[in-house]
Design an enzyme around this catalytic site. Structure first.
Site, PDB file in Angstrom:
ATOM      1  N   ARG A 135      47.887  57.271  13.452  1.00  9.88           N
ATOM      2  CA  ARG A 135      49.817  57.518  13.407  1.00  9.88           C
ATOM      3  C   ARG A 135      50.742  58.607  12.382  1.00  9.88           C
ATOM      4  NH1 ARG A 135      50.589  51.062  15.172  1.00  9.88           N
ATOM      5  NH2 ARG A 135      51.650  51.983  17.103  1.00  9.88           N
ATOM      6  N   ASN A 146      34.538  36.426  41.229  1.00  8.73           N
ATOM      7  CA  ASN A 146      34.197  37.861  40.669  1.00  8.73           C
ATOM      8  C   ASN A 146      34.920  38.066  39.797  1.00  8.73           C
ATOM      9  OD1 ASN A 146      32.427  38.130  43.369  1.00  8.73           O
ATOM     10  ND2 ASN A 146      34.074  38.302  44.217  1.00  8.73           N
ATOM     11  N   ARG A 189      51.557  80.716  21.723  1.00  8.58           N
ATOM     12  CA  ARG A 189      51.612  79.146  23.234  1.00  8.58           C
ATOM     13  C   ARG A 189      50.877  79.273  24.274  1.00  8.58           C
ATOM     14  NH1 ARG A 189      57.650  79.388  24.301  1.00  8.58           N
ATOM     15  NH2 ARG A 189      56.894  77.746  25.226  1.00  8.58           N
ATOM     16  N   LYS A 246      32.710  32.928  46.519  1.00  7.95           N
ATOM     17  CA  LYS A 246      32.544  33.969  44.656  1.00  7.95           C
ATOM     18  C   LYS A 246      33.417  33.316  43.623  1.00  7.95           C
ATOM     19  CE  LYS A 246      30.189  37.405  44.812  1.00  7.95           C
ATOM     20  NZ  LYS A 246      30.576  39.059  44.946  1.00  7.95           N
ATOM     21  N   SER A 264      36.301  36.974  47.244  1.00 10.60           N
ATOM     22  CA  SER A 264      35.053  37.536  48.379  1.00 10.60           C
ATOM     23  C   SER A 264      36.176  37.654  49.994  1.00 10.60           C
ATOM     24  CB  SER A 264      34.022  37.243  48.674  1.00 10.60           C
ATOM     25  OG  SER A 264      33.508  37.724  49.803  1.00 10.60           O
TER      26      SER A 264
END
Length: 453
Positions: free
Chosen positions: A191, A291, A322, A289, A283
């Site tokens: 920061r 997951n 620039r 399943k 699934s």
């Protein structure tokens, strides 16, 4: 504007509040906040009356402007600021205010479009970092709770995807926590570096303001609560690169957690699980399943982040005072990194808060089977008599024998009369207690927990 194809994936990969920080309205508002602050700073410096700054500031609301029209105009202008400043000037002049005509002539005085864009981006970065830190703090609290609760929940430590020696799940959680604490520490340093004003005018010399340039810059930094750098950084992009690199660091640390959790969720392992919820992790073909959805998102983010950061690094060698195209390459890249970081945290934080840990299965993986994960403990105990090399060789041979016969290592060792005599039956039995193999486990966890605020 995002395409429908992109926006349909946004809820999966990023987070709604972060999308608002970097959406078109917020981008315009950041530039307008710069313009309002610039007018106030110049009034404070005595360049014109405060009433003119008030008139300009009243028009610096993104809700007043047609953002779609500005976006279309940017294709010809090369950036959004040029059209926005023209629109702002018209808006100021059109106000029912006796100062309007004079105020419109002071809009954007002494600045360039890059000043508005970069400083506006810094304001967005500040808001984005604050959102991330809040979520990061919550993830840190959740990991600290896991480290405390499971400091003695034994499980196999794994190296190169193979069982190594017993550890505790608390130690694993402390390792994840250590990574996030490191990221938070770097954020607090970041920061101070990156939240800096960009104000240099046409070529970085504030030439249009003559001798008033630095005084105006100081007031402008104060108005926006930003650091005043030693000089404008139009073509020195380290701040943007550092921000992107930090985001990638955080995303990678979250990806590490997700990778570990996804492996622990494998059916053959089954030691920890994302919290179950109706309709989550299913699934389309297999009803059974479960997951690791959050893990998949975080791993995908960690896969994408390095390429995005490489774009920021590649854009650093910008031309003269620039740059030409490198600057433009940052505009979508940095917000995407913010989105991935916020999305990963949004997915993983509730997982960490509600993680289901199967302590019994973890322990079973330490005490069932052939017990080869205790080989180091046995070799260490024998090294006092045989020396490290000979002890290692003897235990390695015993492990090979255990694998060949499919018999537990402890039984193979117990049938070696010489080893049994050297170690003693009680000592040999103690070497196969996972709690006795944890070493500095508790002290290491405490060292990480001591770094919490």
């Amino acid at each position: 504007m995002p395409t429908p194809e992109t926006s349909s994936l946004q809820p999966l990969f990023d987070e709604a509040r972060m999308r608002r920080v970097f959406d078109d309205r917020a981008r315009a508002q950041g530039m307008l906040d710069f313009e309002a602050a610039l007018a106030s700073a110049q009034a404070r410096a005595g360049l014109f009356a405060p009433s003119l700054a008030t008139t300009i500031g009243a028009a610096c609301d993104a809700g007043r402007y047609d953002l779609d029209a500005l976006a279309a105009g940017a294709a010809g202008d090369g950036n959004l600021a040029i059209g926005l400043i023209k629109a702002l000037t018209r808006e100021v002049a059109a106000q029912d205010d006796p100062c309007a005509a004079e105020a419109s002539m002071q809009v954007h005085r002494g600045a360039t479009s890059q000043d508005a864009i970069d400083t506006g981006c810094v304001l967005q970065i500040r808001a984005g970092l604050s959102l991330i830190e809040t979520e990061l703090d919550a993830a840190i609290v959740a990991l600290a709770a896991l480290a405390r609760a499971h400091r003695r929940s034994v499980m196999p430590g794994r190296t190169w995807l193979q069982q190594a020696v017993p550890i505790s799940f608390g130690l694993k959680a402390a390792g994840w926590l250590d990574g996030l604490l490191y990221a938070r520490e770097r954020l607090r340093e970041l920061r101070a570096h990156v939240l800096a004003l960009q104000f240099g005018g046409a070529a970085g010399s504030l030439s249009a303001l003559g001798g008033d340039g630095l005084r105006v810059a100081g007031y402008l930094a104060d108005e926006l609560n930003l650091t005043l750098p030693a000089m404008p950084w139009h073509a020195q992009r380290g701040r943007m690169v550092e921000t992107g690199a930090w985001l990638a660091l955080l995303i990678g640390s979250l990806g590490k957690i997700a990778r570990d959790l996804s492996l622990l969720m494998q059916n053959e392992v089954g030691e920890a699980f994302e919290p179950a919820a109706p309709g989550r992790g299913g699934s389309s073909a297999m009803p059974h399943k479960r997951n690791p959805v959050a893990c998949a998102v975080a791993i995908a983010a960690a896969t994408r982040a390095p390429g995005l950061v490489s774009t920021l690094y590649a854009a650093m060698p910008q031309e003269h005072e620039r740059g030409l195209g490198g600057w433009l390459a940052e505009w979508d890249t940095l917000p995407e990194l913010f989105g991935l970081a916020a999305g990963s945290l949004a997915q993983l934080r509730p997982v960490l808060e509600g993680l289901q840990v199967d302590v019994a299965t973890m322990r079973a993986h330490c005490v069932d089977g052939l017990g080869l994960i205790y080989a180091e403990a046995v070799a260490t105990a024998l090294s006092a008599r045989l020396g490290r090399g000979e002890a290692h060789a003897r235990v390695q041979a015993a492990c090979a024998r255990a694998l060949e016969l499919r018999r537990p290592l402890r039984e193979v060792l117990a049938h070696d009369a010489q080893l049994r005599r050297w170690l003693g039956e009680e000592h040999l039995a103690a070497l196969f207690d996972p709690q006795a193999c944890l070493g500095a486990n508790d002290a290491l966890i405490d060292r990480v927990l001591a770094r919490l605020d």
